[in-house]
Design an enzyme around this catalytic site. Structure first.
Site, PDB file in Angstrom:
ATOM      1  N   LEU A 169     -31.552 -19.283  26.335  1.00  0.00           N
ATOM      2  CA  LEU A 169     -32.811 -19.502  27.054  1.00  0.00           C
ATOM      3  C   LEU A 169     -33.238 -20.952  26.793  1.00  0.00           C
ATOM      4  O   LEU A 169     -33.980 -21.253  25.869  1.00  0.00           O
ATOM      5  CB  LEU A 169     -33.855 -18.497  26.545  1.00  0.00           C
ATOM      6  CG  LEU A 169     -35.074 -18.237  27.416  1.00  0.00           C
ATOM      7  CD1 LEU A 169     -34.726 -17.971  28.864  1.00  0.00           C
ATOM      8  CD2 LEU A 169     -35.887 -17.092  26.845  1.00  0.00           C
ATOM      9  N   HIS A 170     -32.719 -21.839  27.613  1.00  0.00           N
ATOM     10  CA  HIS A 170     -32.801 -23.272  27.338  1.00  0.00           C
ATOM     11  C   HIS A 170     -34.229 -23.840  27.362  1.00  0.00           C
ATOM     12  O   HIS A 170     -34.727 -24.319  26.348  1.00  0.00           O
ATOM     13  CB  HIS A 170     -31.977 -24.046  28.383  1.00  0.00           C
ATOM     14  CG  HIS A 170     -30.558 -23.602  28.529  1.00  0.00           C
ATOM     15  ND1 HIS A 170     -29.569 -23.888  27.602  1.00  0.00           N
ATOM     16  CD2 HIS A 170     -29.949 -22.884  29.508  1.00  0.00           C
ATOM     17  CE1 HIS A 170     -28.421 -23.371  28.007  1.00  0.00           C
ATOM     18  NE2 HIS A 170     -28.611 -22.759  29.158  1.00  0.00           N
TER      19      HIS A 170
END
Ligand code: RIB
Ligand code: CA
Length: 312
Positions: free
Chosen positions: A241-242
């Site tokens: 989940l950048h």
């Protein structure tokens, strides 16, 4: 804690959407506006997606500014295979009603930095850096006025996610990335080395869905959709989940650890285009220009994220 004024520059994208919700749920942050860039998908979709996200957050008042539809010096590369045709696949949201602002995103960035006191605006970059670089090139004076740039992009030992050695945001517009990394403002980078520790495991996705809210359902659906590509590619339980890592850093910097180093970008070689050359061991005498984050308290990150999404 003083409220921090931020501009979010973004190419929504499911992970951008989660980052925007995290920011809008957090009283510590005053989001002055969203500057939109082409990246995950074309500008038409990224601007439409931004409006849908704001309306989901019940913030139809939040100013949204359309920005660069293409990189500074090369054709746009998009990532529909990761994010779906619209860039926000995974949950059906109503057609947005809120209007976009008339001003171009680059003008909004320049004018805001010139109008606000020096050192009070943080730029949060979640996509290709075309808008920020255009602003710094058109108005070199604003770089000294920026409090901090916190950006998701780049990679060191994690390797690339769009080529063997380049991360998507940097690869799409390497010239823009080189301009931003040389601008002189304080920069914190969240590379793949960091964001690949923020994995949306099934238990973490279930925690979002168990909130029983529209926002919780959207985050669970977006992360499940986003997951399908990365989990298969990396063979892990969940996808990285950048972009929310950028916002989480503003809220709880203690969740992150890294090192002040020099990072430069390859803009010439077809083989390594967009590679971030991170001088982690100080092999050169190049000046430090970024704080390069490689350590994450993943449990603490997801606790923060889930608690904030629960506020909607
Ligand atoms: O490489 C990951 C980055 O590219 C994220 O910001 C994602 O949204 C895409 O823009
Ligand atoms: Ca993004």
């Amino acid at each position: 804690m003083a409220v921090r004024k931020i501009i979010i520059d973004t190419d929504p994208g499911q992970d951008d959407a989660v980052a925007i919700l995290l920011a809008l749920a957090s009283d510590e942050l005053d989001v002055l506006g969203l500057s939109i860039v082409a990246g995950n998908v074309g500008l038409h979709h990224t601007t439409r997606n931004a409006a849908m996200i704001c309306e989901l957050a019940q913030r139809p008042d939040l100013p949204i500014f359309a920005g660069c539809a293409a990189p500074l010096a090369r054709p746009l590369v998009t990532a529909e295979h990761v994010h779906g045709k619209t860039g926000l696949d995974g949950v059906a949201l109503p057609e947005p009603q809120m209007p976009l602002q008339d001003r171009h995103a680059v003008d909004f960035i320049i004018e805001t930095l010139r109008a606000e006191p020096v050192g009070t605006i943080t730029l949060c970059a979640l996509g290709p850096l075309s808008n920020l670089a255009s602003a710094f090139q058109r108005a070199p004076d604003i770089a000294a006025r920026v409090a901090q740039i916190v950006l998701m992009g780049g990679a060191y030992s994690a390797g690339g996610n769009v080529t063997p050695c380049a991360e998507f945001n940097i690869f799409v517009d390497p010239e823009a990335a080189a301009t931003v990394l040389a601008c002189g403002a304080p920069i914190v980078m969240m590379p793949l080395d960091l964001t690949h520790q923020a994995l949306t495991s099934k238990a973490r996705v279930a925690a979002f869905r168990d909130l029983g809210t529209a926002a919780g359902h959207a985050v669970a659906s977006w992360t499940s959709f986003f997951d399908r590509y990365d989990a298969r590619k990396y063979g892990q339980d969940g996808a990285p989940l950048h972009d929310p890592c950028v916002i989480a850093y503003l809220l709880q910097p203690e969740l992150f650890s890294g090192r002040d180093i020099n990072v430069m970008v390859e803009t010439q070689s077809p083989l390594t285009l967009g590679m971030t050359v991170a001088d982690w061991w100080g092999a050169t005498k190049r000046p430090t220009n970024v704080t390069f984050m490689t350590g994450l308290d993943a449990e603490g990150f997801f606790e923060l994220l889930t608690e904030r999404i629960a506020r909607f």
